[in-house]
Design a protein around this motif. Sequence first.
Motif, PDB file in Angstrom:
ATOM      1  N   GLU A 168      36.005  36.824  49.342  1.00 23.27           N
ATOM      2  CA  GLU A 168      37.266  37.302  48.767  1.00 23.27           C
ATOM      3  C   GLU A 168      38.244  36.156  48.528  1.00 23.27           C
ATOM      4  N   ASN A 169      37.893  34.955  48.989  1.00 27.70           N
ATOM      5  CA  ASN A 169      38.774  33.800  48.875  1.00 27.70           C
ATOM      6  C   ASN A 169      38.357  32.946  47.684  1.00 27.70           C
ATOM      7  N   SER A 170      39.135  33.010  46.615  1.00 22.63           N
ATOM      8  CA  SER A 170      38.807  32.276  45.395  1.00 22.63           C
ATOM      9  C   SER A 170      38.887  30.764  45.592  1.00 22.63           C
ATOM     10  N   ASP A 171      39.757  30.307  46.487  1.00 22.07           N
ATOM     11  CA  ASP A 171      39.835  28.873  46.764  1.00 22.07           C
ATOM     12  C   ASP A 171      38.550  28.372  47.415  1.00 22.07           C
ATOM     13  N   CYS A 172      38.000  29.161  48.320  1.00 20.86           N
ATOM     14  CA  CYS A 172      36.711  28.800  48.920  1.00 20.86           C
ATOM     15  C   CYS A 172      35.622  28.755  47.856  1.00 20.86           C
ATOM     16  N   LEU A 173      35.641  29.719  46.947  1.00 22.67           N
ATOM     17  CA  LEU A 173      34.610  29.768  45.911  1.00 22.67           C
ATOM     18  C   LEU A 173      34.688  28.569  44.972  1.00 22.67           C
ATOM     19  N   GLU A 174      35.891  28.137  44.643  1.00 21.05           N
ATOM     20  CA  GLU A 174      36.026  26.949  43.801  1.00 21.05           C
ATOM     21  C   GLU A 174      35.456  25.717  44.509  1.00 21.05           C
ATOM     22  N   ALA A 175      35.710  25.616  45.822  1.00 21.86           N
ATOM     23  CA  ALA A 175      35.142  24.508  46.595  1.00 21.86           C
ATOM     24  C   ALA A 175      33.622  24.618  46.655  1.00 21.86           C
ATOM     25  N   ALA A 176      33.107  25.854  46.764  1.00 22.82           N
ATOM     26  CA  ALA A 176      31.658  26.058  46.804  1.00 22.82           C
ATOM     27  C   ALA A 176      31.009  25.638  45.498  1.00 22.82           C
ATOM     28  N   ALA A 177      31.639  25.972  44.378  1.00 19.39           N
ATOM     29  CA  ALA A 177      31.099  25.588  43.072  1.00 19.39           C
ATOM     30  C   ALA A 177      31.001  24.075  42.955  1.00 19.39           C
ATOM     31  N   CYS A 178      31.989  23.373  43.492  1.00 22.96           N
ATOM     32  CA  CYS A 178      31.980  21.910  43.463  1.00 22.96           C
ATOM     33  C   CYS A 178      30.884  21.363  44.366  1.00 22.96           C
ATOM     34  N   LEU A 179      30.790  21.878  45.594  1.00 26.79           N
ATOM     35  CA  LEU A 179      29.778  21.412  46.544  1.00 26.79           C
ATOM     36  C   LEU A 179      28.371  21.626  46.011  1.00 26.79           C
ATOM     37  N   LEU A 180      28.150  22.793  45.409  1.00 18.49           N
ATOM     38  CA  LEU A 180      26.815  23.169  44.938  1.00 18.49           C
ATOM     39  C   LEU A 180      26.519  22.640  43.537  1.00 18.49           C
ATOM     40  N   ALA A 181      27.534  22.064  42.911  1.00 22.64           N
ATOM     41  CA  ALA A 181      27.389  21.520  41.552  1.00 22.64           C
ATOM     42  C   ALA A 181      26.863  22.572  40.586  1.00 22.64           C
ATOM     43  N   VAL A 182      27.500  23.750  40.620  1.00 18.44           N
ATOM     44  CA  VAL A 182      27.121  24.825  39.706  1.00 18.44           C
ATOM     45  C   VAL A 182      28.307  25.152  38.808  1.00 18.44           C
ATOM     46  N   ASP A 183      27.993  25.520  37.589  1.00 21.78           N
ATOM     47  CA  ASP A 183      29.013  25.883  36.605  1.00 21.78           C
ATOM     48  C   ASP A 183      29.252  27.380  36.703  1.00 21.78           C
ATOM     49  N   VAL A 184      30.379  27.756  37.281  1.00 22.93           N
ATOM     50  CA  VAL A 184      30.694  29.165  37.505  1.00 22.93           C
ATOM     51  C   VAL A 184      31.859  29.566  36.608  1.00 22.93           C
ATOM     52  N   PRO A 185      31.713  30.643  35.834  1.00 20.86           N
ATOM     53  CA  PRO A 185      32.843  31.095  35.006  1.00 20.86           C
ATOM     54  C   PRO A 185      34.063  31.398  35.865  1.00 20.86           C
ATOM     55  N   ARG A 186      35.215  30.976  35.394  1.00 19.17           N
ATOM     56  CA  ARG A 186      36.450  31.261  36.128  1.00 19.17           C
ATOM     57  C   ARG A 186      36.622  32.761  36.341  1.00 19.17           C
ATOM     58  N   SER A 187      36.156  33.541  35.386  1.00 22.02           N
ATOM     59  CA  SER A 187      36.276  35.000  35.505  1.00 22.02           C
ATOM     60  C   SER A 187      35.463  35.536  36.683  1.00 22.02           C
ATOM     61  N   ASN A 188      34.471  34.775  37.174  1.00 21.49           N
ATOM     62  CA  ASN A 188      33.685  35.206  38.328  1.00 21.49           C
ATOM     63  C   ASN A 188      34.441  35.031  39.638  1.00 21.49           C
ATOM     64  N   ILE A 189      35.230  33.964  39.716  1.00 18.79           N
ATOM     65  CA  ILE A 189      35.844  33.631  41.002  1.00 18.79           C
ATOM     66  C   ILE A 189      37.362  33.854  41.018  1.00 18.79           C
ATOM     67  N   ARG A 190      37.888  34.396  39.947  1.00 24.00           N
ATOM     68  CA  ARG A 190      39.299  34.805  39.907  1.00 24.00           C
ATOM     69  C   ARG A 190      39.377  36.249  39.416  1.00 24.00           C
ATOM     70  N   ARG A 191      38.641  37.136  40.085  1.00 23.50           N
ATOM     71  CA  ARG A 191      38.540  38.536  39.664  1.00 23.50           C
ATOM     72  C   ARG A 191      39.567  39.420  40.367  1.00 23.50           C
ATOM     73  N   GLY A 192      40.174  38.927  41.425  1.00 26.21           N
ATOM     74  CA  GLY A 192      41.025  39.763  42.242  1.00 26.21           C
ATOM     75  C   GLY A 192      42.435  39.924  41.718  1.00 26.21           C
ATOM     76  N   ARG A 193      42.988  41.109  41.929  1.00 25.63           N
ATOM     77  CA  ARG A 193      44.395  41.387  41.636  1.00 25.63           C
ATOM     78  C   ARG A 193      45.031  41.943  42.903  1.00 25.63           C
ATOM     79  N   ASP A 194      46.094  41.295  43.343  1.00 26.73           N
ATOM     80  CA  ASP A 194      46.800  41.710  44.549  1.00 26.73           C
ATOM     81  C   ASP A 194      48.102  42.396  44.173  1.00 26.73           C
ATOM     82  N   GLU A 195      48.331  43.556  44.741  1.00 26.04           N
ATOM     83  CA  GLU A 195      49.560  44.305  44.478  1.00 26.04           C
ATOM     84  C   GLU A 195      50.210  44.691  45.802  1.00 26.04           C
ATOM     85  N   VAL A 196      51.512  44.831  45.753  1.00 26.28           N
ATOM     86  CA  VAL A 196      52.262  45.239  46.938  1.00 26.28           C
ATOM     87  C   VAL A 196      52.588  46.720  46.824  1.00 26.28           C
ATOM     88  N   LEU A 197      52.215  47.490  47.838  1.00 27.92           N
ATOM     89  CA  LEU A 197      52.505  48.916  47.875  1.00 27.92           C
ATOM     90  C   LEU A 197      53.932  49.150  48.363  1.00 27.92           C
TER      91      LEU A 197
END
Length: 270
Positions: free
Chosen positions: A71-100
Amino acid sequence: MLAIARTIYAEEWAGNASAYQAQGLYDLLAEHLAQASDVRTLLDIGCGRGHGLAALRRTFPEASHLIGVDENSDCLEAAACLLAVDVPRSNIRRGRDEVLPSGRYVSTYHGAVPIGAGDIALVQSDVIIQDLELERLFDAVGPLDAVTLWFSGVHKARSATEIVRHFEIKSDADHRTLVEDRALSIAGERLRAGGVLHIVARAGAIDIDHVVHAIRLDYSDWLKDKPFRVESIGSIPYDEPADGIVVRSSNSGVSAMPNYAISILIRRGG
């Protein structure tokens, strides 16, 4: 607040993950899984900065689909770099946070998740929350050989989410139990017959054999009346880093004990 908490967690977790990798811990865990199953398709729940996926890729070079979900997009961006994989931004920035109106946060996930051409896919999602697009990805991949949940953790702002209120989570232990329950549910839905659910937890212990025996009893009771059984439990000694996220017990007596990674292999029956 959630975005800041995720960023801080990703930065701090780098200290833990780097230390575990330097000690060979991730490779040892992947080798334990390899003793139980050949893996071509795998789901890694809470993949973090990708160190576990890197070890799994080294151990299973013939794997066709290694899916990392966090659920952590920052971790996923670091993972993409470590693994040297090309990941669409839409894959790792899918979340929308709202305040109830209550002041609590609720997260939802949107956008199709393509399988991609490579062996590794990284996806932002929260397995506790219904995500139909993630389910469609699992449908496309087919039955999984393994589901892994290594060192589950949570950022500090999780306490301000609707999930915590809904499931009455009072502690990190409660959250870990909830995630393990969800991992077992996914394994029941997605693992092939004979597939393996691999859970890795931490323990501080003087008599590790006694602790492993107690854990076996606890997990066997958890799996009672389910098509799963505990096949193997391993204990791997390691050292927690001086920097990073503090995962030791607040009890000074416990925190002074030797640290072990408890590697639990759970087999799905036919």
